[in-house]
Motif scaffolding. Structure first.
Motif: not given
Lengths: 550, 168
Positions: A182-184, A180, A129
């Motif tokens: 998974x990339x959020x 944060x 993400x």
């Protein structure tokens, strides 16, 4: 500039009383719970939810986009509904497919961004993400209730009120990821924005919007409108396992700040000298509401139902003792709390939540103290003599136990390689204890104490010889400034019930209707009784312990 | 692909534990790594620190922070020369994890001249997303996996305390 004068307060309850697992596992939501704080903020902002997109087939598969403006920012919930093979429907972290998936998006997503989220959100942990994605979540249907509501609406009827009352949600979230994952976006990207400085505010907004979506979805598939009272009682379920428990250990300052805010609220209301007629009436009203809530709280687990039934009986008896004579106008709250000291922890904590509910002016400002914007600020300890003093003063609860005894070390916490699911094992029956997660705080405190030299030594010299004790030393250095930072129980002992940690944390979220499936897994209901999107102005802040109004 | 700093923090912490660091030292490394990469500093320094376990910067730097905090305690502003052990950029990242305002005043050979102001909170750092350090992240992913317990039927069935079907 006006000086701030803190309200009078009674002494805080000591950490040795408050920070025990059994008491933490008896907690109820309060007006300081994060969902309550969020609802007050949404109401103050006059927030309006708009459904920007609804691309859903007749069976309810497709996507929707909702937008809300808050504090000068727009946030959007992108909801994706997909067909799920019943064989794949599990609430565990090891699941790989869900009925619905969600992203709370920073701004208004354009068509490309919606397409990206529709492609990635259903994959959850298996996808990546972006910084525009603030929260990632998913939810499974309560198949029985969802199908029933659809059938009834299609027949032009309202659903069975008893089913709505007893189940209380159309879907259960099984994870709500923020900060944060998974990339959020990192929490630091949003934690200075209006409304988002408190803990888990973006996650709570997501949960509330998901609830709104579940109502829209069932009405869309059922081609009818739900009665408003029934709809309001439909919260959003949640399944929670062990992943939530380590958080309380690895975030000692946050835990302290949450508990300290709650205990300060209690101390303030205990110091209220005079209870006028209006307040006495409100107190009686809330006691009756609690009575009804307990009666409506039905769970399949027999042991937990017995516990609820006991509380129900005890509460009725307690109310019968304190209500008929009326409350003494002077020091009434303090007297009530004192009278409850001989009752169960469940009853005491219910009463704590109730009396806090009475005094928004004394309590609500404390919500601003529940975040941890600075990180831990330890009180440095110079030498092992000083450290020994701290350990014996603040960690006596940990030093008294024998961690070589099998019952005091039977359990070990670990992370499975299967989707990194947090689990708990039996040290004497299962493999994996060598990879134990460091939640054995009590044992580490004792080990540190045992290794301290008789003659006081500079702490840095000691740590060079014993680097394995740094974790214990750093936790000891927090004790003076953060008295509620530690769970004062042995988390690897046979008697440790992780469900107590889950209930503590979930009560801060605002959860009710705890429905344990084991001693390490529970279902809960969030947002039950919370205002619907068009009710923020009229009923934003009176839904403590929801009761059925259908 | 970019990574959040929270992801780096969690991964670096697990990696350090997988490489043999005790929990607190691993947690310090995780915090420092997130700042280090968020500041765009040299990723190789982190890989070297992991390679050096069970000795090296990951074990040494948390104690250096302890010494600094202790020396500064009770003073308004304290100045100290801290050996870098050949890793000045990593030491800067560790210093930036402290709750107090710190400043590297000068670099002298293999040490940094540091001031810490215990009356002032550390300023918020403007950190970027983490990109372009695939080799380090791969190294950390391998090390982190050493902390995971292999799956088994018993673990799967009983470890989480929940069944595997929720059709209700």
């Amino acid at each position: 500039m006006k000086d701030f004068i803190a309200p009078p307060q009674a002494p805080l309850r000591p950490p040795d009383t408050v920070m025990r697992l059994s008491r933490m596992g008896s907690m109820f939501p309060t007006r300081l719970s994060f969902l309550r704080t969020l609802m007050r903020f949404l109401a103050a902002e006059n927030a309006r939810i708009t459904r920007r997109s609804w691309q859903m087939c007749a069976e309810g598969y497709g996507h929707a986009v909702y937008c809300v403006d808050l504090g000068g920012y727009t946030y959007s919930l992108v909801a994706v509904s997909t067909k799920l093979d019943p064989a794949a429907r599990t609430d565990r972290v090891i699941a790989s497919a869900w009925d619905t998936a969600y992203v709370l998006y920073d701004g208004v997503p354009d068509a490309d961004e919606v397409a990206r989220i529709c492609a990635t959100a259903p994959k959850q942990e298996a996808a990546r993400f972006t910084e525009r994605d603030l929260v990632l979540s998913r939810a499974n249907k309560s198949v029985r209730l969802f199908a029933h509501v659809v059938d009834r609406l299609r027949a032009g009827r309202q659903p069975d009120a008893a089913m709505i009352r007893d189940i209380g949600y159309l879907m259960r979230t099984t994870a709500v990821y923020g900060n944060g994952k998974f990339g959020i976006a990192d929490r630091a990207c949003i934690d200075t924005r209006p409304g988002f400085s408190g803990p888990f505010m973006a996650e709570m907004l997501t949960v509330w919007l998901i609830r709104h979506f579940t109502h829209d979805l069932v009405e869309h598939v059922g081609q009818g409108r739900l009665d408003r009272n029934l709809k309001r009682h439909l919260g959003i379920g949640n399944s929670t396992g062990l992943g939530m428990a380590p958080f309380l250990v690895t975030h000692p300052v946050l835990l302290n700040n949450w508990m300290l805010a709650r205990e300060t609220a209690l101390a303030r209301v205990r110091a209220v000298a005079h209870l006028n007629e209006e307040m006495q009436a409100r107190l009686r009203q809330l006691m009756k509401r609690a009575d009804r809530h307990l009666a409506e709280w039905q769970v399949p687990d027999l042991a937990h139902q017995r516990r609820i039934d006991c509380l129900c009986t005890d509460w009725a008896a307690f109310s019968a003792k304190v209500v008929p004579d009326g409350f003494a106008p002077e020091n009434a709250i303090e007297a009530l709390i004192d009278r409850a000291l001989s009752e169960s922890e469940d009853l005491q904590e219910l009463l704590v939540a109730l009396v806090i509910e009475l005094f928004p002016d004394l309590v609500d400002g404390l919500a601003d103290c529940m975040a941890d914007p600075c990180g831990p600020v330890p009180e440095p300890i110079a030498d092992t003599g000083g450290l020994r003093d701290v350990l014996e003063r603040s960690f006596g609860w940990a030093l008294a136990l024998d961690y070589d005894a099998t019952d005091q070390c039977r359990q070990f916490w670990y992370v499975s390689e299967a989707k990194q699911e947090p689990r708990l094992g039996d040290r004497f029956a299962e493999e994996g204890a060598a990879l134990e997660s460091p939640l054995d705080v009590a044992r580490r405190m004792k080990a540190l104490h045992d290794d301290l030299p008789q003659t006081s030594t500079a702490l840095t010299v000691f740590l060079k010889e014993h680097p394995e004790h740094l974790m214990a030393v750093e936790r000891a250095a927090l004790a003076a400034r953060y008295p509620y930072a530690e769970i004062r129980d042995n988390l690897i002992g046979q008697q440790c019930l992780p469900i107590d940690m889950l209930r503590c944390k979930l009560s801060f979220f605002g959860a009710s209707k705890f429905d344990p499936k084991s001693d390490r897994w529970t279902r809960i209901t969030l947002c039950q009784g919370a205002p619907l999107a068009d009710e923020l102005a009229s009923r934003s802040d009176d839904w403590w312990l929801p009761v059925f109004e259908g | 692909m970019s990574w959040s700093r929270a992801e780096v923090l969690a991964l670096a912490t697990k990696a350090a534990r997988g490489a043999g660091a005790p929990p607190a030292q691993a947690a310090h490394f995780g915090r420092a790594a997130a700042i280090h990469l968020g500041q765009g500093r040299d990723a190789a320094a982190l890989g070297q620190a992991l390679d050096a376990l069970p000795a090296g910067a990951i074990m040494r730097m948390p104690l250096q922070l302890q010494e600094l905090l202790l020396a500064a305690h009770g003073t308004v502003q304290h100045r100290l020369e801290i050996p870098t052990g050949g890793q000045p950029s990593l030491l800067r990242s560790y210093l930036e994890t402290l709750p107090h305002a710190t400043e590297v005043v000068a670099a002298h050979g293999d040490s940094l001249d540091v001031t810490v102001d215990t009356t002032t909170s550390a300023p918020s750092l403007r950190l970027g997303r983490v990109e372009g350090c695939a080799a380090l992240l791969a190294q950390m992913t391998v090390l982190a996996a050493r902390t995971f317990v292999p799956d088994s039927e018993t673990s799967r069935r009983a470890g989480a305390g929940a069944g595997t079907s929720d059709n209700d």
